[in-house]
Design a protein around this motif. Structure first.
Motif, short mmCIF file in Angstrom:
data_model
loop_
_atom_site.label_atom_id
_atom_site.label_comp_id
_atom_site.label_asym_id
_atom_site.label_seq_id
_atom_site.Cartn_x
_atom_site.Cartn_y
_atom_site.Cartn_z
N ASN A 279 58.68 67.71 49.67
CA ASN A 279 58.76 68.65 48.55
C ASN A 279 59.79 69.74 48.82
O ASN A 279 59.46 70.89 49.04
CB ASN A 279 57.39 69.27 48.28
CG ASN A 279 56.35 68.21 47.94
OD1 ASN A 279 56.62 67.33 47.13
ND2 ASN A 279 55.19 68.29 48.57
N ASN A 280 61.07 69.35 48.79
CA ASN A 280 62.13 70.31 49.03
C ASN A 280 63.26 70.04 48.03
O ASN A 280 63.24 69.05 47.30
CB ASN A 280 62.65 70.20 50.48
CG ASN A 280 63.23 68.82 50.77
OD1 ASN A 280 64.34 68.51 50.38
ND2 ASN A 280 62.44 67.98 51.46
N GLU A 281 64.23 70.93 47.99
CA GLU A 281 65.31 70.84 47.00
C GLU A 281 66.30 69.72 47.28
O GLU A 281 67.14 69.40 46.44
CB GLU A 281 66.06 72.17 46.93
CG GLU A 281 66.75 72.56 48.23
CD GLU A 281 67.41 73.92 48.15
OE1 GLU A 281 68.34 74.06 47.33
OE2 GLU A 281 66.99 74.83 48.90
N PHE A 282 66.23 69.09 48.46
CA PHE A 282 67.21 68.06 48.83
C PHE A 282 66.68 66.64 48.60
O PHE A 282 67.39 65.68 48.83
CB PHE A 282 67.60 68.20 50.31
CG PHE A 282 68.06 69.57 50.69
CD1 PHE A 282 69.27 70.05 50.21
CD2 PHE A 282 67.29 70.40 51.49
CE1 PHE A 282 69.71 71.32 50.55
CE2 PHE A 282 67.72 71.67 51.83
CZ PHE A 282 68.93 72.13 51.36
N GLY A 283 65.45 66.51 48.13
CA GLY A 283 64.86 65.19 48.01
C GLY A 283 64.13 64.82 49.29
O GLY A 283 63.74 65.69 50.08
N GLU A 284 63.96 63.54 49.53
CA GLU A 284 63.25 63.09 50.72
C GLU A 284 64.15 63.19 51.95
O GLU A 284 65.17 62.53 52.04
CB GLU A 284 62.79 61.64 50.52
CG GLU A 284 61.91 61.13 51.66
CD GLU A 284 61.46 59.70 51.41
OE1 GLU A 284 60.33 59.51 50.94
OE2 GLU A 284 62.26 58.78 51.66
N VAL A 285 63.76 64.05 52.90
CA VAL A 285 64.51 64.21 54.16
C VAL A 285 63.51 64.03 55.30
O VAL A 285 62.71 64.92 55.59
CB VAL A 285 65.18 65.60 54.26
CG1 VAL A 285 66.03 65.68 55.52
CG2 VAL A 285 66.01 65.90 53.03
N LEU A 286 63.55 62.88 55.96
CA LEU A 286 62.57 62.53 56.98
C LEU A 286 63.14 62.66 58.38
O LEU A 286 64.36 62.55 58.57
CB LEU A 286 62.09 61.09 56.76
CG LEU A 286 61.48 60.78 55.38
CD1 LEU A 286 61.19 59.29 55.27
CD2 LEU A 286 60.22 61.59 55.16
N PRO A 287 62.27 62.88 59.38
CA PRO A 287 62.75 62.87 60.77
C PRO A 287 63.31 61.49 61.11
O PRO A 287 62.84 60.47 60.60
CB PRO A 287 61.48 63.17 61.58
CG PRO A 287 60.53 63.80 60.61
CD PRO A 287 60.84 63.20 59.28
N ALA A 288 64.31 61.46 61.98
CA ALA A 288 65.01 60.20 62.29
C ALA A 288 64.26 59.37 63.32
O ALA A 288 64.75 59.12 64.43
CB ALA A 288 66.43 60.49 62.75
N THR A 289 63.04 58.94 62.95
CA THR A 289 62.33 57.98 63.79
C THR A 289 62.84 56.58 63.47
O THR A 289 63.48 56.36 62.44
CB THR A 289 60.82 58.04 63.53
OG1 THR A 289 60.57 57.64 62.17
CG2 THR A 289 60.28 59.46 63.74
N LEU A 290 62.53 55.63 64.33
CA LEU A 290 62.99 54.25 64.13
C LEU A 290 62.48 53.70 62.79
O LEU A 290 63.23 53.08 62.03
CB LEU A 290 62.52 53.37 65.29
CG LEU A 290 63.11 51.96 65.35
CD1 LEU A 290 64.62 52.01 65.50
CD2 LEU A 290 62.47 51.17 66.49
N VAL A 291 61.21 53.96 62.48
CA VAL A 291 60.61 53.46 61.24
C VAL A 291 61.26 54.12 60.02
O VAL A 291 61.61 53.45 59.04
CB VAL A 291 59.09 53.68 61.24
CG1 VAL A 291 58.49 53.35 59.86
CG2 VAL A 291 58.42 52.85 62.31
N ASN A 292 61.41 55.45 60.07
CA ASN A 292 62.00 56.16 58.94
C ASN A 292 63.44 55.74 58.67
O ASN A 292 63.84 55.56 57.52
CB ASN A 292 61.95 57.68 59.17
CG ASN A 292 60.55 58.24 59.05
OD1 ASN A 292 59.67 57.62 58.45
ND2 ASN A 292 60.33 59.42 59.62
N VAL A 293 64.21 55.59 59.73
CA VAL A 293 65.61 55.17 59.57
C VAL A 293 65.68 53.75 59.02
O VAL A 293 66.50 53.45 58.14
CB VAL A 293 66.37 55.27 60.91
CG1 VAL A 293 67.75 54.62 60.81
CG2 VAL A 293 66.53 56.74 61.31
#
Length: 589
Positions: A279-293
């Motif tokens: 919930n931020n102004e940039f959209g979905e920004v996830l930590p760079a884990t192997l699964v997220n990437v």
């Protein structure tokens, strides 16, 4: 001669199709956030007015006019606008757009039209590229057709941004690079081509910094395949000369703050990914884990190829469903492999092979026909492998390796940078879009090989391609309706440009003595690059003045108590006419 005429007619028809698909609806919807910056920066104006202090921020001066807003700008104004608005990126594009709008006028359609032209030229250049380097007229025509209907190219041709221009320039640079390689192998003079290549390298990087990923691919090819070593000197001198020209921009122009701002943004996005990833102004920004990437990059990989477009949307299709589809698809490949060269195919195969593509339907948790396309994907990969083997010679093997490098490396670079910076924000299709022309060529090999396989397999796979083209057509329609968020960034369609609409109302209703009043929201600056002279926004005033006559004397002012409505206050009666209600972010995109 007859064959040549057929080729010319074919290319002309494909180019006409490409142009029509790109120009259609190009000026329908209002400019979105990045395009607003394009419009402002290209006129040498800093968004929020850092170089318009005398217009908006002079103590005691409460009103301004379009004539003051349009005060002539110099080179330093353009550089400052580029620094503050786009971290010094794309100065060549803004220069091209400034010249274009000087000639053809300032409008949303006019600003987007260079993207339409560059995107159409990609189709023509791809035809020339394939015909010249792969020596195949049919492969060139198939590649051009696929590029003409590629949704990614169509979507970005509708944007007043640098992308279409950058994709064209990097393809041109690769074409020149391969011509140089060939000339050197034939011991022919290459200095004219080297000058052209160095120039294209320079303008490419100054059209978008990430074009360097393509030139890294060129460097990899030299390392792998160019012999003797003494020939490297030519490439090294050309690359150094081109990068030296680019460095002048970094040292003396708008690029001098680029690395500082990129470092700040990397830290900002990493912080957002750890504290407020959704919930931020940039959209979905996830930590760079192997699964997220992996989850973030899967749609980028899938959408890179028109035949697998949409198959990376795990939220829609689901991992389980894709696994089931691929399972049956791999069995189908086994059958295909066994009977591909048989003159007589058993009747059971004629029944079993097509049923395998449908076998997963009762098992899918989501009834989606695109999963049928997913089941066919292993067969398409198999056919691609044989198509490359069938239509290329041993001498062309380095070229095919180069093609795969160009297709894969830009996205791999984004993934590497995601792990380096600790967030997934930069893994997006437009930043690796330089790969699309080469991905198109690979799919063209697959399509060409389809004509060589037995009829039963060809018919089933052709039906699957038609099914995928149904989804592509639906996607193109969504792009035209402004409902394709992965390309247009909107679920709810934008309306016409609200600031243009307000400007037309001003020109129609304004009488001497009237005052135009703009909303002025509170600003919260993140760093010194964003910081201006006043803590309230003047963006709505700037965007409306873009569409007002440059010599007009309309009296205008800001109202810090109003956040949404652009008004006209009539002289004498003080009647307020609402010219446009922006309704928060509803009409600000």
């Amino acid at each position: 001669m007859e064959k040549l005429n057929r080729s010319i007619i074919g290319v002309t028809m494909i180019l006409a199709l490409a142009f029509c698909l790109r120009v259609y609806h190009s000026g329908t919807y209002g400019i979105y956030l990045d395009e607003k910056y394009t419009m402002i920066i290209s006129q040498g104006i800093v968004m929020e007015g850092a170089n318009q202090k005398e217009v908006f921020f002079t103590p005691g001066k409460t009103v301004f006019t379009p004539a003051e807003f349009w005060k002539k700008k110099n080179l330093s104004d353009f550089i400052e606008a580029n620094i503050r608005g786009d971290i010094g990126n794309s100065p060549v594009y803004y220069g091209v757009l400034w010249v274009w709008m000087k000639i053809f006028g300032l409008s949303d359609f006019s600003a987007r039209f260079p993207s339409v032209l560059f995107s159409t030229l990609i189709v023509l250049l791809l035809y020339v590229f394939v015909k010249r380097h792969f020596k195949s007229e049919s492969l060139a025509l198939i590649s051009a057709f696929l590029a003409a209907i590629e949704p990614f190219f169509v979507a970005y041709s509708h944007m007043a941004r640098n992308y279409s221009m950058s994709f064209f320039l990097t393809l041109l640079a690769t074409h020149l690079f391969l011509l140089i390689v060939q000339k050197q192998r034939e011991s022919k003079p290459t200095w004219k081509l080297l000058i052209a290549y160095g120039f294209t390298l320079t303008v490419s990087v100054l059209s978008h910094y990430l074009t360097v990923t393509v030139f890294m691919c060129h460097g990899l090819y030299v390392l792998l395949y160019v012999r003797p070593l003494v020939v490297w000197r030519t490439y090294l001198i050309t690359a150094v000369a081109g990068l030296a020209m680019v460095s002048l921009w970094f040292i003396y122009g708008g690029g001098k703050y680029t690395f500082q701002t990129l470092a700040y943004q990397a830290q900002l996005y990493k912080s957002v990914s750890l504290t407020n990833p959704l919930n931020n102004e940039f959209g979905e920004v996830l930590p760079a884990t192997l699964v997220n990437v992996a989850n973030k990059s899967l749609p980028v990989w899938a959408d890179l190829f028109i035949i697998s477009n949409g198959l990376g949307q795990l939220s829609t299709l689901g991992i389980r469903n894709l696994a089931i589809a691929f399972f049956f698809g791999i069995i189908a490949v086994g059958i295909f492999h066994r009977f591909r060269r048989k003159e007589k195919i058993p009747p059971a195969v004629l029944i079993v092979y097509p049923l395998l593509f449908l076998a997963g339907l009762p098992l899918f948790t989501v009834p989606n026909l695109q999963l049928v396309v997913a089941a066919a994907l292993p067969s398409f990969v198999y056919i691609l492998a044989f198509g490359i083997r069938h239509y290329t010679t041993k001498k062309q093997q380095p070229l095919m390796v180069f093609l795969f490098i160009l297709t894969l490396f830009p996205t791999l670079f984004l993934i590497l940078m995601a792990f380096k910076n600790g967030h997934t924000y930069g893994i997006t299709q437009r930043y690796s879009g330089f790969s699309f022309p080469y991905a198109v060529i690979l799919i063209a090999f697959m399509v060409k090989e389809l004509s060589e396989i037995p009829m039963i397999f060809r018919s089933v796979l052709a039906m699957t391609i038609l099914l995928q083209f149904f989804f592509i057509t639906r996607l193109l329609n969504a792009i035209y309706l402004d409902k394709a968020p992965k390309y247009t960034y909107f679920y709810i369609p934008r309306g016409p440009n609200p600031h243009y609409a307000a400007a037309q109302q001003i020109k129609k209703l304004y009488q001497p003595g009237d005052t135009v009043v703009y909303p002025s929201r509170r600003l919260y600056f993140r760093d010194d690059i964003e910081k201006t002279y006043w803590p309230y926004s003047i963006q709505d005033a700037q965007l409306t003045n873009l569409y007002l006559p440059k010599d007009a004397g309309y009296v205008q002012r800001m109202d810090t108590t109003e956040v949404d409505k652009i008004k006209l206050v009539k002289a004498g009666s003080r009647q307020e006419i609402v010219l446009f209600d922006l309704k928060g972010k509803t009409h600000r995109y």
